[in-house]
Design an enzyme around this catalytic site. Structure first.
Site: not given
Ligand code: NAD
Length: 485
Positions: A181, A256, A290, A387
């Protein structure tokens, strides 16, 4: 060349059981180019029904050709995927640049890394072995490494190709069948990867890709009772939800979740050698990494020199559209720009010592933020603790080694750290004392190469991806004890 000219597959479909199929609801989500804010296409808005179909296809693959395949054959297919990806590196880079706003050179590096993961894991497929265990007289005992079964992969938008390479690559190597996904903001290279895998001969159902919203397709995947392992990269908040779902189904999970990674600069370091690493680790991919290094800890004896040199580097940074291939591109979305602007606002009372420049012809509708460097910053300030996920770095002074370690370990995270010092003894001491999944000495690898195990401690998550270590995580160990007298 426009984005649509580079796309050679259906972007508004799910990839299930080896076929491109419309999502059950027929709904789509828009694709936005972060450099312009323009809508450039559509992706499928997959939901629970599509995830059900994908899990079912993965279960069938395990019972069929894919499940029967030898490790050598799996390795050959992965290697072939890598070779095909290499032939499309420039195309993948252009697609990614226009989907996530990453400058072309950085996007190209991700495409090469995707291919490299496939080559690395393709070569590793037949090199993970069980062992025999001396036991009681009359017994032969051995262990078997087996796939978990169906693995779920929930991927963020910041490094789609690299994260797909490291998690799906390792899972396929061990014979799992995957349901991927991708993030709703960044699906195109995930779909391209599926098409490349199909062209390389990956059997139907071994890889399924369902784009969609996190709370719909993502939640359906992470809570699905047919999924035997979940790999998640993203925010701490969603990571907790994923871990809860995995707990309900009693399946293992790799998380992660990002970090607040420090670089420690001591007065005996070669500052000119450190300088590009100090800056690039903070601004690469507009800080949306990250393992970004958003905290620079500097010994007071060389504090002014480091501040001055970093400020000069910041002054030369140019920000603009991804296809212009400057130092920094736009942020992924208006929402991310709002989050980062909030942090910059929190820094209003701090001294801003360096700032990059958004080029004049960058579209107003793009999500640009000028890289910003603050110094000196108190280690307890929110900019030094949270972060940010934007091109923002803080410089924190310290007096001695003990204080440096205390500050470095003084956040909730622990993903990557680096030490800049000439003293071998200090290098060894600090490598032990830093609370971090990876430590770099006189360099900064931002996650490091495909061979290097990667993952965090604390709120940076748990489990390891990359390298051979990932292959243990994506498999389970069976012990066989045969009594033969
Ligand atoms: P997020 O955690 O919301 O999304 C990451 C993934 O999880 C996406 O594929 C999203 O569709 C999915 N997701 C979201 N809600 C979910 C749920 N309830 N159940 C299952 N899957 C779900 O991250 P974001 O909104 O894209 O970014 C928000 C913050 O997250 C950023 O500001 C950053 O701090 C952090 N982030 C960290 C990384 C990393 O590499 N560690 C990557 C992206 C974002």
């Amino acid at each position: 060349m426009t984005l649509s000219q580079d796309l050679w597959f259906d972007t508004d479909k799910c990839f299930v059981n080896g076929h491109w199929i419309a999502p059950v609801t027929g709904d789509t989500l828009p694709v936005e180019d972060p450099s312009t804010g323009q809508i450039t296409g559509a992706i499928a808005r997959g939901t629970k029904a599509d995830i059900d179909a994908a899990v079912h296809a993965a279960e069938n693959a395990l019972q069929g050709d894919w499940g029967r395949m030898t490790a050598v054959e799996r390795g050959r297919i992965l290697t072939r995927i890598g070779q095909l990806a290499l032939t499309r590196v420039d195309q993948l880079a252009r697609i990614e640049a226009q989907d996530v706003g990453k400058p072309l050179t950085q996007a190209r590096a991700d495409a090469v890394a995707l291919a490299r993961y496939m080559e690395f894991y393709g070569g590793a497929a037949d090199k993970i072995h069980g062992e025999t265990i001396p036991y009681m007289d009359g017994y032969t005992v051995y262990t078997l490494r087996e796939p978990h079964g169906v693995t779920g992969h929930i991927v963020p938008w910041n490094y789609p190709m690299q994260i797909i390479g490291r998690s799906v690559g390792a899972a396929l190597t061990m014979g799992n069948a995957c349901v991927l996904k991708p993030a709703e903001e960044a699906c195109l290279t995930a779909l391209a990867f599926a098409e490349i895998a199909r062209e390389a001969g990956l059997p139907a159902g071994a890889l399924n890709v369902v784009p969609g919203l996190g709370e719909e397709a993502g939640a359906a995947l992470s809570s699905h009772p047919g999924v035997h392992h979940i790999s998640f990269t993203g925010s701490v908040g969603v990571g907790k939800l994923i871990q809860q779902s995995a707990g309900d189904n009693v399946v293992p999970v790799t998380l992660e979740l990002g970090g607040k990674s420090p670089q420690l600069v001591f007065k005996d370091a070669d500052i000119n050698e450190a300088l590009p690493f100090l800056v690039n680790a903070g601004i690469q991919n507009a800080g949306q990494t990250c393992s970004a290094s958003s905290r620079i800890l500097v010994q007071r004896a060389c504090f002014d020199e480091v501040c001055e040199k970093m400020a000069m580097s910041y002054g030369a940074l140019k920000v603009g559209p991804a296809l212009s291939d400057l130092n920094v591109g736009p942020l992924i979305s208006a929402r991310q720009k709002e989050i980062v602007s909030g942090f910059l606002h929190a820094g209003d009372t701090l001294e801003k010592i360096g700032e990059g420049q958004i080029i004049a012809d960058a579209p107003d509708t793009g999500h640009y933020v000028a890289p910003t460097l603050f110094a000196p910053v108190d280690a307890r300030h929110s900019l030094a603790q949270d972060e940010i996920f934007g091109p923002v770095q803080v410089i924190i002074p310290f007096d001695d080694e003990e204080e440096a370690v205390k500050i470095a370990n003084g956040t909730d995270f622990g993903l990557v750290a680096s030490i800049w010092t000439d003293s071998g003894a200090r290098q060894m001491r600090l490598a032990k004392h830093l609370r971090s999944g990876q430590v770099f000495i006189n360099n900064y690898g931002a996650g490091g190469g495909v061979e290097l195990p990667f993952g965090g401690v604390g709120k940076s998550g748990h489990g390891r991806e990359k390298g051979f270590e990932a292959l243990y995580g994506f498999s389970t160990l069976k012990t066989v004890a045969a009594k033969h007298g």
